[in-house]
Scaffold this motif. Structure first.
Motif, PDB file in Angstrom:
ATOM      1  N   ALA A 101       0.815  -1.223   0.000  1.00  0.00           N
ATOM      2  CA  ALA A 101       0.000   0.000   0.000  1.00  0.00           C
ATOM      3  C   ALA A 101       0.847   1.271   0.000  1.00  0.00           C
ATOM      4  O   ALA A 101       0.656   2.147  -0.854  1.00  0.00           O
ATOM      5  CB  ALA A 101      -0.969  -0.003   1.181  1.00  0.00           C
ATOM      6  N   PRO A 102       1.805   1.424   0.930  1.00  0.00           N
ATOM      7  CA  PRO A 102       2.578   2.674   0.911  1.00  0.00           C
ATOM      8  C   PRO A 102       3.453   2.837  -0.320  1.00  0.00           C
ATOM      9  O   PRO A 102       3.702   3.954  -0.768  1.00  0.00           O
ATOM     10  CB  PRO A 102       3.419   2.601   2.187  1.00  0.00           C
ATOM     11  N   HIS A 103       3.915   1.731  -0.893  1.00  0.00           N
ATOM     12  CA  HIS A 103       4.788   1.826  -2.064  1.00  0.00           C
ATOM     13  C   HIS A 103       4.002   2.064  -3.349  1.00  0.00           C
ATOM     14  O   HIS A 103       4.601   2.268  -4.411  1.00  0.00           O
ATOM     15  CB  HIS A 103       5.647   0.568  -2.174  1.00  0.00           C
ATOM     16  N   ARG A 104       2.664   2.077  -3.232  1.00  0.00           N
ATOM     17  CA  ARG A 104       1.814   2.366  -4.387  1.00  0.00           C
ATOM     18  C   ARG A 104       0.926   3.589  -4.165  1.00  0.00           C
ATOM     19  O   ARG A 104      -0.020   3.815  -4.919  1.00  0.00           O
ATOM     20  CB  ARG A 104       0.927   1.150  -4.697  1.00  0.00           C
ATOM     21  N   LEU A 105       1.217   4.371  -3.159  1.00  0.00           N
ATOM     22  CA  LEU A 105       0.379   5.527  -2.862  1.00  0.00           C
ATOM     23  C   LEU A 105       0.269   6.452  -4.059  1.00  0.00           C
ATOM     24  O   LEU A 105       1.247   6.696  -4.775  1.00  0.00           O
ATOM     25  CB  LEU A 105       0.947   6.307  -1.677  1.00  0.00           C
ATOM     26  N   ALA A 106      -0.926   6.991  -4.265  1.00  0.00           N
ATOM     27  CA  ALA A 106      -1.152   7.943  -5.352  1.00  0.00           C
ATOM     28  C   ALA A 106      -0.751   9.345  -4.909  1.00  0.00           C
ATOM     29  O   ALA A 106      -0.942   9.731  -3.752  1.00  0.00           O
ATOM     30  CB  ALA A 106      -2.625   7.937  -5.761  1.00  0.00           C
ATOM     31  N   ALA A 107      -0.193  10.099  -5.831  1.00  0.00           N
ATOM     32  CA  ALA A 107       0.104  11.506  -5.569  1.00  0.00           C
ATOM     33  C   ALA A 107      -1.171  12.328  -5.743  1.00  0.00           C
ATOM     34  O   ALA A 107      -2.078  11.953  -6.492  1.00  0.00           O
ATOM     35  CB  ALA A 107       1.190  11.993  -6.522  1.00  0.00           C
ATOM     36  N   TRP A 108      -1.242  13.438  -5.051  1.00  0.00           N
ATOM     37  CA  TRP A 108      -2.332  14.381  -5.274  1.00  0.00           C
ATOM     38  C   TRP A 108      -2.291  14.830  -6.732  1.00  0.00           C
ATOM     39  O   TRP A 108      -1.227  14.898  -7.349  1.00  0.00           O
ATOM     40  CB  TRP A 108      -2.212  15.578  -4.339  1.00  0.00           C
ATOM     41  N   THR A 109      -3.444  15.164  -7.275  1.00  0.00           N
ATOM     42  CA  THR A 109      -3.547  15.386  -8.722  1.00  0.00           C
ATOM     43  C   THR A 109      -2.752  16.592  -9.227  1.00  0.00           C
ATOM     44  O   THR A 109      -2.429  16.660 -10.411  1.00  0.00           O
ATOM     45  CB  THR A 109      -5.023  15.559  -9.132  1.00  0.00           C
ATOM     46  N   ASP A 110      -2.422  17.531  -8.361  1.00  0.00           N
ATOM     47  CA  ASP A 110      -1.684  18.723  -8.786  1.00  0.00           C
ATOM     48  C   ASP A 110      -0.174  18.529  -8.792  1.00  0.00           C
ATOM     49  O   ASP A 110       0.557  19.386  -9.300  1.00  0.00           O
ATOM     50  CB  ASP A 110      -2.015  19.885  -7.853  1.00  0.00           C
TER      51      ASP A 110
END
Length: 242
Positions: A101-110
């Motif tokens: 999970a932490p190694h696949r975290l999504a970045a905020w869209t901006d």
């Protein structure tokens, strides 16, 4: 406040850049579904985050750190599952929560577009409690490009210790006042300011979820050198003083 003379932006990563709450909440929820368990996974994700942060902040004050953030995730998860009565979560669940999970975290869209724009004019670095591997994996996952990754794992001391900020600036061969600490966490910005960094607050109102409770208040407007709602807005503000 003046933003002139800044040569590098050092970004907090686990919250300012990455949406950790959604990633962990969903990982706990998926594990619960596997075992037919229904809980407030948002609240449990937040508790997991608090436990791991407590293990990492100021690490190194009493000697060389003996673990990194990935190991803290694994240790905190074991403690949390015991206390929450979630012993049904097996090895597969634990690995997915603490590592995948932490190694696949999504970045905020901006973030992706904003970082790219800032890098056209400034050194842009990840300055983080997170492990090198976690930053590498999430950056590749989200297409993020950094000029440098300044993990506290490599600096040998962890934020909020003053020496962590001083070592980060030294690695960039810059004076602290030539660095802009970018974070959504006031405690990070306050610690950086004490050693001379300039400061930029990026507001992330849903960092702890939509209905999070008991979170520290953000200081009054005007506390930091620049206060914005996105990395793109930060780029716009910085472009006016380049």
């Amino acid at each position: 406040m003046s933003l002139s003379g800044i040569k590098a932006l050092t970004f907090d990563t686990g919250g300012t850049v990455l949406d950790w709450h959604t990633g962990f909440r969903d990982a706990f929820s998926e594990a619960g579904q596997r075992h037919g368990i229904d809980r407030d996974w948002s609240q449990i994700a937040n508790r997991f985050r608090r436990l791991s942060m407590e293990m990492m902040l100021n690490l190194g004050a009493d000697g060389p750190p003996g673990y990194n953030f990935d190991e803290a995730h694994a240790r905190c998860l074991e403690k949390l599952l015991r206390e929450e009565g979630l012993d049904a979560f097996d090895y597969v669940d634990r690995h997915r929560i603490a590592w995948e999970a932490p190694h696949r975290l999504a970045a905020w869209t901006d973030v992706r577009e904003g970082l790219a724009a800032l890098r056209a004019r400034y050194i842009v670095a990840s300055f983080t409690l997170l492990s090198y591997r976690l930053v590498i994996d999430t950056s590749r996952e989200n297409g993020l490009s950094w000029d440098a990754v300044l993990s506290c794992e490599g600096l040998g001391v962890y934020k909020l210790l003053p020496e962590a900020y001083l070592r980060a600036a030294k690695r960039l061969q810059l004076a602290p006042e030539e660095c802009l600490m970018v974070a959504c966490h006031p405690f990070d910005l306050d610690a950086a300011a004490k050693v001379g960094f300039r400061t930029a607050l990026i507001r992330r109102p849903t960092e702890w979820g939509v209905h999070a409770e008991g979170l520290p208040d953000v200081p009054p407007s005007g506390t930091y050198d620049v206060e914005v709602d996105s990395v793109l807005e930060l780029d716009e503000r910085m472009s006016q003083c380049f």
